[in-house]
Write a protein that holds these residues in place. Structure first.
Motif, PDB file in Angstrom:
ATOM      1  N   VAL A 432      -2.290   7.242 -13.637  1.00 41.14           N
ATOM      2  CA  VAL A 432      -1.918   7.955 -12.425  1.00 41.14           C
ATOM      3  C   VAL A 432      -1.972   9.462 -12.669  1.00 41.14           C
ATOM      4  O   VAL A 432      -2.467  10.241 -11.828  1.00 41.14           O
ATOM      5  N   GLN A 433      -1.466   9.879 -13.842  1.00 46.40           N
ATOM      6  CA  GLN A 433      -1.471  11.312 -14.143  1.00 46.40           C
ATOM      7  C   GLN A 433      -2.912  11.845 -14.242  1.00 46.40           C
ATOM      8  O   GLN A 433      -3.220  12.925 -13.729  1.00 46.40           O
ATOM      9  N   LYS A 434      -3.752  11.073 -14.896  1.00 50.70           N
ATOM     10  CA  LYS A 434      -5.144  11.515 -15.056  1.00 50.70           C
ATOM     11  C   LYS A 434      -5.858  11.544 -13.708  1.00 50.70           C
ATOM     12  O   LYS A 434      -6.642  12.454 -13.436  1.00 50.70           O
ATOM     13  N   LEU A 435      -5.595  10.506 -12.869  1.00 45.12           N
ATOM     14  CA  LEU A 435      -6.219  10.507 -11.557  1.00 45.12           C
ATOM     15  C   LEU A 435      -5.722  11.673 -10.713  1.00 45.12           C
ATOM     16  O   LEU A 435      -6.467  12.246  -9.892  1.00 45.12           O
ATOM     17  N   ALA A 436      -4.472  12.040 -10.873  1.00 44.45           N
ATOM     18  CA  ALA A 436      -3.952  13.191 -10.128  1.00 44.45           C
ATOM     19  C   ALA A 436      -4.651  14.467 -10.576  1.00 44.45           C
ATOM     20  O   ALA A 436      -4.987  15.345  -9.753  1.00 44.45           O
ATOM     21  N   VAL A 437      -4.899  14.594 -11.914  1.00 44.77           N
ATOM     22  CA  VAL A 437      -5.615  15.771 -12.426  1.00 44.77           C
ATOM     23  C   VAL A 437      -7.040  15.786 -11.894  1.00 44.77           C
ATOM     24  O   VAL A 437      -7.587  16.842 -11.485  1.00 44.77           O
ATOM     25  N   VAL A 438      -7.709  14.586 -11.859  1.00 46.36           N
ATOM     26  CA  VAL A 438      -9.085  14.503 -11.347  1.00 46.36           C
ATOM     27  C   VAL A 438      -9.112  14.921  -9.889  1.00 46.36           C
ATOM     28  O   VAL A 438     -10.006  15.638  -9.430  1.00 46.36           O
ATOM     29  N   LYS A 439      -8.101  14.473  -9.136  1.00 49.06           N
ATOM     30  CA  LYS A 439      -8.053  14.827  -7.719  1.00 49.06           C
ATOM     31  C   LYS A 439      -7.928  16.339  -7.539  1.00 49.06           C
ATOM     32  O   LYS A 439      -8.574  16.941  -6.682  1.00 49.06           O
ATOM     33  N   MET A 440      -7.057  16.962  -8.368  1.00 52.89           N
ATOM     34  CA  MET A 440      -6.866  18.411  -8.258  1.00 52.89           C
ATOM     35  C   MET A 440      -8.162  19.154  -8.610  1.00 52.89           C
ATOM     36  O   MET A 440      -8.533  20.113  -7.914  1.00 52.89           O
ATOM     37  N   ARG A 441      -8.883  18.758  -9.652  1.00 55.06           N
ATOM     38  CA  ARG A 441     -10.124  19.447 -10.034  1.00 55.06           C
ATOM     39  C   ARG A 441     -11.205  19.257  -8.970  1.00 55.06           C
ATOM     40  O   ARG A 441     -12.003  20.165  -8.709  1.00 55.06           O
ATOM     41  N   LEU A 442     -11.225  18.004  -8.362  1.00 55.37           N
ATOM     42  CA  LEU A 442     -12.202  17.788  -7.305  1.00 55.37           C
ATOM     43  C   LEU A 442     -11.897  18.666  -6.104  1.00 55.37           C
ATOM     44  O   LEU A 442     -12.805  19.171  -5.427  1.00 55.37           O
ATOM     45  N   THR A 461     -12.098   8.796  -2.802  1.00 59.98           N
ATOM     46  CA  THR A 461     -12.027   7.603  -3.662  1.00 59.98           C
ATOM     47  C   THR A 461     -10.863   7.710  -4.627  1.00 59.98           C
ATOM     48  O   THR A 461     -10.097   6.739  -4.850  1.00 59.98           O
ATOM     49  N   VAL A 462     -10.688   8.884  -5.212  1.00 58.48           N
ATOM     50  CA  VAL A 462      -9.564   9.073  -6.147  1.00 58.48           C
ATOM     51  C   VAL A 462      -8.231   8.933  -5.419  1.00 58.48           C
ATOM     52  O   VAL A 462      -7.275   8.321  -5.921  1.00 58.48           O
ATOM     53  N   SER A 463      -8.148   9.485  -4.195  1.00 62.39           N
ATOM     54  CA  SER A 463      -6.903   9.382  -3.412  1.00 62.39           C
ATOM     55  C   SER A 463      -6.576   7.917  -3.118  1.00 62.39           C
ATOM     56  O   SER A 463      -5.415   7.470  -3.195  1.00 62.39           O
ATOM     57  N   SER A 464      -7.638   7.145  -2.730  1.00 65.03           N
ATOM     58  CA  SER A 464      -7.421   5.710  -2.466  1.00 65.03           C
ATOM     59  C   SER A 464      -6.961   4.980  -3.717  1.00 65.03           C
ATOM     60  O   SER A 464      -6.078   4.103  -3.663  1.00 65.03           O
ATOM     61  N   THR A 465      -7.510   5.371  -4.850  1.00 61.39           N
ATOM     62  CA  THR A 465      -7.113   4.722  -6.111  1.00 61.39           C
ATOM     63  C   THR A 465      -5.650   5.031  -6.423  1.00 61.39           C
ATOM     64  O   THR A 465      -4.883   4.170  -6.877  1.00 61.39           O
ATOM     65  N   ILE A 466      -5.265   6.299  -6.182  1.00 65.99           N
ATOM     66  CA  ILE A 466      -3.862   6.663  -6.446  1.00 65.99           C
ATOM     67  C   ILE A 466      -2.914   5.864  -5.552  1.00 65.99           C
ATOM     68  O   ILE A 466      -1.861   5.388  -5.988  1.00 65.99           O
ATOM     69  N   ARG A 467      -3.293   5.694  -4.246  1.00 66.64           N
ATOM     70  CA  ARG A 467      -2.426   4.907  -3.346  1.00 66.64           C
ATOM     71  C   ARG A 467      -2.326   3.451  -3.819  1.00 66.64           C
ATOM     72  O   ARG A 467      -1.254   2.846  -3.768  1.00 66.64           O
TER      73      ARG A 467
END
Length: 637
Positions: A432-442, A461-467
Motif C-alpha cells: 500500500v505504501q509503495k502504491l501510494a508513492v507510485v500514485k504520487m509520482r504519477l 489503475t493505481v488508485s483502483s488497486t489502492i481501493r
C-alpha cells in the motif's frame, strides 16, 4: 334334706343343675300359689274352715313373710343358704298340716296341697329331698289326725272313725305314690341333666386343651385331643380322624398306635353320605366290600358313627370315625348332638390352625423375598454407585474434552485472526505504501507532461488497486465489528462488496455477543455471502440476526439457483461449507444448510452468546495487537 352344698370355688360344678338361690325363688313361687289356693278356698266356702278367715289370712301372711325372709337370707348368706332352705321346707309342712287340721283333717279337700307340695319340691330340688319331705308331711298329717281324734284340734266336721281312718290311709298312700313317682322321674331327669352338664364341661375342657395345644404349636394334636375326649366322655373304644386342608384326605389321628401300614385311598360311600347329609351316620358294622377304607382303618368295628368335619360356611375339612363297641348302651339323640358339637369345635380349631400354618408359610416366603429384595437392592446400590462413579468420570472427561475443544476453537480463531492481522500489517507496510508513492509520482509526472494520456490511465489503475487493497484490509480485520457490532459490520461488508443482488440486514439483537462469537458469525456470513455472490445468481438476499435459546441465531436466505448440499460439500473446491459447520459445532452451536436446485438456499447458524472461552489474557494480548492495525485502517479509510 339331701341338697348338695354349693362349691366355694369359682369353677362350675357339673352336678349342680340349679343353684340354691334359684331353687328357693321357685319354691317361694310355689308357696305363694299354695297360699292363694288356701285363702281362695276358705273365702269361697267359709264352712270349710274351723277358724275364721282373718285368722287363717294372718297365719298365711306370717308364713309367707317368714319364707321371704328365708329367701333373703339364702341370697345374702351363702354359708347358711342350705340350712335356711331346709328350714323353709320344714315350715312348709307345718303350714300345710295347720291348714289340713283346720279344714277337716283326713276329709279336708285341701289335703291335695300336700300332694302338690311333695311333687313340686321333688321336681325342684331332688328325689332324695322329695322322699324326705314326703316322710315329714306324712308324720305331720298323722299327727294332725291323732290330734283331731283326741279333740286337741277342733274340726269343721267329723267323719266316722272308719271313714276317717280309711281317708287318712288313702291320703298317706297317695302322698307316697306321688312322691315315689315324682322321685323316679326326677332321678331320671336329674341323671340326664347331670350327664349333659358333665358333657358340656368336657366340651369346655376339650376346647381349653385345644387352645393350649395351638398356643404351644402342637397343631397335629388337635385331632388326637378330639378322639381322646370323645372316648372319655361318650365311651367310644376306637376312632380315627381323616382330614386335609385340600386334596385327598389323610389319616391325621388314631386311637391305636399300631394301625394298618397300608391304607386304602379315596372316599367310601359312607363317608360321602355323611358329607352329603352333613350329619352323623350310625351303622351297626362296616362292610369291607362297600367301604374298604373305613374297614381297613377300623377292622371288625361295631356300632360305628361317622361324623363329618364341616365349618359353618360349608367348607369340608374331613371325617371322624368312632366305634361304640358291642357292650356299650344305645346312644341317645342328645349324645349324638353333643358329639357333633365336639367335632364342630375341633373342626373350627383345626381350620384356624391350618390357616395359621398357611399364613406362617406365606410370612416366611415374604420374609425370604424381603431378604432377597434387600440383597438385590444392596447389589443395585453398589452397581448404581459404580455406574455413578463411571458416569462422573465420563462427565469429567467430557467436560475436559469440551474445555479442550473450546481452547482449540479459541486458538484456531486467534491464529486465523492473528494471521489476518499479520497479512494486514504486511500489506499496509509494503504494497500500500509503495502504491501510494507510485500514485504520487504519477501525479507529479502528469503535471509535468499533461500531453501523456497513458500517465492518467496508470494513475487510475493505481488508485483502483489502492481501493481494492483497502477493501482487503477491511475484510481481513473489520474495525466496525468491534466498534459497532455484528449487524453494522455485515451491512458495511455488503455495501463495500461488488454485489448485483438486493440485500437487507434485520438486526434484532438486544446485546452484542462475545468477541469470539461475533468473529465466528461474521466469518461464516462472509463465506456464505461470498459464495452467494459467486455461484447463486440471486436477486434478493436477506440476513436475520435474533436472540434465541440463550444464544445468537443467524439466517442467510437467497432466491438463487440452489444446489444439493450433500454433493456440494463432498465436491472438490467446496471446503468452506464443511468448515462453517465444523466451526459452529466447535463453538457449541449448530449450522444447518437447506437448499434445492431452483429453490434458493437457507443457512441457519446458532451459537451460544458466551462460549466460555479463555479470553482474559488472550483477549488483552489480541486487543493490544489489533490497536496499530485499527489505527492504520482508520488512516487508510
Amino acid at each position: 334334706m339331701g341338697l348338695r352344698r354349693a362349691r366355694a370355688s369359682s369353677s362350675p360344678d357339673p352336678s349342680e343343675l340349679l343353684s340354691i338361690s334359684d331353687r328357693a325363688k321357685h319354691l317361694v313361687e310355689l308357696r305363694v300359689g299354695l297360699s292363694v289356693v288356701v285363702i281362695g278356698a276358705t273365702a269361697i266356702w267359709p264352712e270349710l274352715a274351723s277358724v275364721s278367715l282373718g285368722w287363717l289370712s294372718v297365719t298365711t301372711g306370717a308364713y309367707l313373710c317368714a319364707q321371704i325372709g328365708l329367701l333373703a337370707i339364702i341370697r345374702r348368706e351363702r354359708r347358711i343358704a342350705l340350712p335356711a332352705l331346709q328350714a323353709g321346707l320344714l315350715l312348709d309342712g307345718i303350714f300345710l298340716a295347720t291348714v289340713v287340721a283346720n279344714t277337716g283333717g283326713a276329709s279336708s279337700p285341701l289335703r291335695i296341697l300336700l300332694y302338690v307340695h311333695v311333687v313340686g319340691v321333688t321336681l325342684l330340688c331332688s328325689y332324695r329331698t322329695g322322699l324326705k319331705l314326703a316322710l315329714w308331711n306324712t308324720l305331720l298329717f298323722l299327727l294332725v289326725i291323732q290330734a283331731i281324734d283326741a279333740d286337741i284340734v277342733p274340726a269343721a266336721w267329723r267323719q266316722g272313725a272308719g271313714g276317717s281312718d280309711s281317708e287318712a290311709a288313702l291320703t298317706v298312700v297317695v302322698i307316697w305314690f306321688l312322691a315315689l313317682g315324682a322321685a323316679a322321674f326326677s332321678a331320671a331327669s336329674e341323671r340326664q341333666l347331670r350327664r349333659q352338664r358333665a358333657d358340656l364341661a368336657d366340651l369346655s375342657a376339650m376346647v381349653t386343651r385345644i387352645d393350649g395345644s395351638v398356643t404351644s404349636g402342637e397343631n397335629r394334636g388337635i385331632p388326637n385331643i378330639l378322639l381322646d375326649q370323645l372316648c372319655r366322655t361318650f365311651g367310644f373304644v376306637r376312632g380315627v380322624v381323616l382330614a386335609s386342608p385340600e386334596g385327598e384326605l389323610e389319616l391325621v389321628a388314631a386311637t391305636e398306635a399300631d394301625g394298618p401300614t397300608v391304607l386304602a385311598e379315596g372316599m367310601d360311600p359312607l363317608m360321602t353320605r355323611a358329607w352329603a347329609k352333613r350329619a352323623p351316620q350310625l351303622v351297626r358294622e362296616i362292610d369291607p366290600s362297600t367301604d374298604p377304607r373305613l374297614a381297613s382303618l377300623l377292622p371288625a368295628a361295631r356300632d360305628v358313627m361317622v361324623v363329618p368335619l364341616f365349618l359353618v360356611g360349608g367348607h369340608r375339612l374331613g371325617i371322624v370315625v368312632i366305634e361304640r363297641g358291642r357292650s356299650a348302651a344305645l346312644m341317645h339323640r342328645w349324645e349324638v348332638d353333643m358329639v357333633g358339637q365336639f367335632t364342630a369345635h375341633a373342626a373350627l380349631a383345626l381350620y384356624n390352625t391350618w390357616l395359621t400354618d398357611e399364613k406362617q408359610e406365606q410370612l416366611e416366603t415374604i420374609r425370604g423375598l424381603e431378604k432377597r429384595l434387600r440383597a438385590h437392592n444392596a447389589e443395585l446400590e453398589v452397581m448404581v454407585d459404580e455406574r455413578t462413579e463411571e458416569l462422573r468420570r465420563v462427565i469429567n472427561d467430557l467436560e475436559e474434552t469440551d474445555r479442550q475443544r473450546r481452547r482449540l476453537l479459541h486458538h484456531v480463531v486467534r491464529v486465523a485472526e492473528d494471521e489476518r492481522l499479520r497479512i494486514a500489517h504486511d500489506v499496509h507496510d509494503d504494497p500500500v505504501q509503495k502504491l501510494a508513492v507510485v500514485k504520487m509520482r504519477l501525479e507529479m509526472l502528469a503535471a509535468k507532461h499533461p500531453e501523456l494520456s497513458e500517465i492518467v490511465d496508470a494513475r487510475e489503475t493505481v488508485s483502483s488497486t489502492i481501493r481494492s487493497m483497502r477493501r482487503m484490509l477491511f475484510d481481513l480485520s473489520p474495525p466496525i465489528l468491534d466498534e459497532e457490532g455484528l449487524g453494522p459490520a455485515l451491512e458495511y461488508f455488503l455495501e463495500s462488496s461488488p454485489v448485483s443482488y438486493r440485500w437487507s440486514v434485520e438486526d434484532d439483537l438486544d446485546a452484542q455477543p462475545s468477541t469470539q462469537t461475533r468473529l465466528i458469525l461474521y466469518r461464516t456470513a462472509q463465506e456464505a455471502l461470498t459464495n452467494t455472490r459467486k455461484h447463486a445468481n440471486a436477486g434478493n438476499v436477506r440476513v436475520t440476526l435474533k436472540q434465541r435459546d440463550g444464544g445468537v441465531w443467524m439466517e442467510i436466505e437467497d432466491d438463487g439457483d440452489g444446489f444439493e448440499p450433500q454433493k456440494a460439500i463432498a465436491a472438490p473446491g467446496h471446503l468452506g461449507l464443511a468448515a462453517m459447520r465444523e466451526r459452529a459445532e466447535m463453538a457449541g452451536g449448530s449450522c444447518t444448510l437447506r437448499s434445492l436446485p431452483g429453490a434458493g438456499t437457507s443457512l441457519e447458524v446458532w451459537l451460544p452468546s458466551d462460549p466460555q472461552a479463555p479470553e482474559s489474557a488472550d483477549q488483552t494480548d489480541e486487543a493490544d495487537a489489533r490497536e496499530p492495525v485499527l489505527a492504520l485502517q482508520k488512516r487508510i479509510a
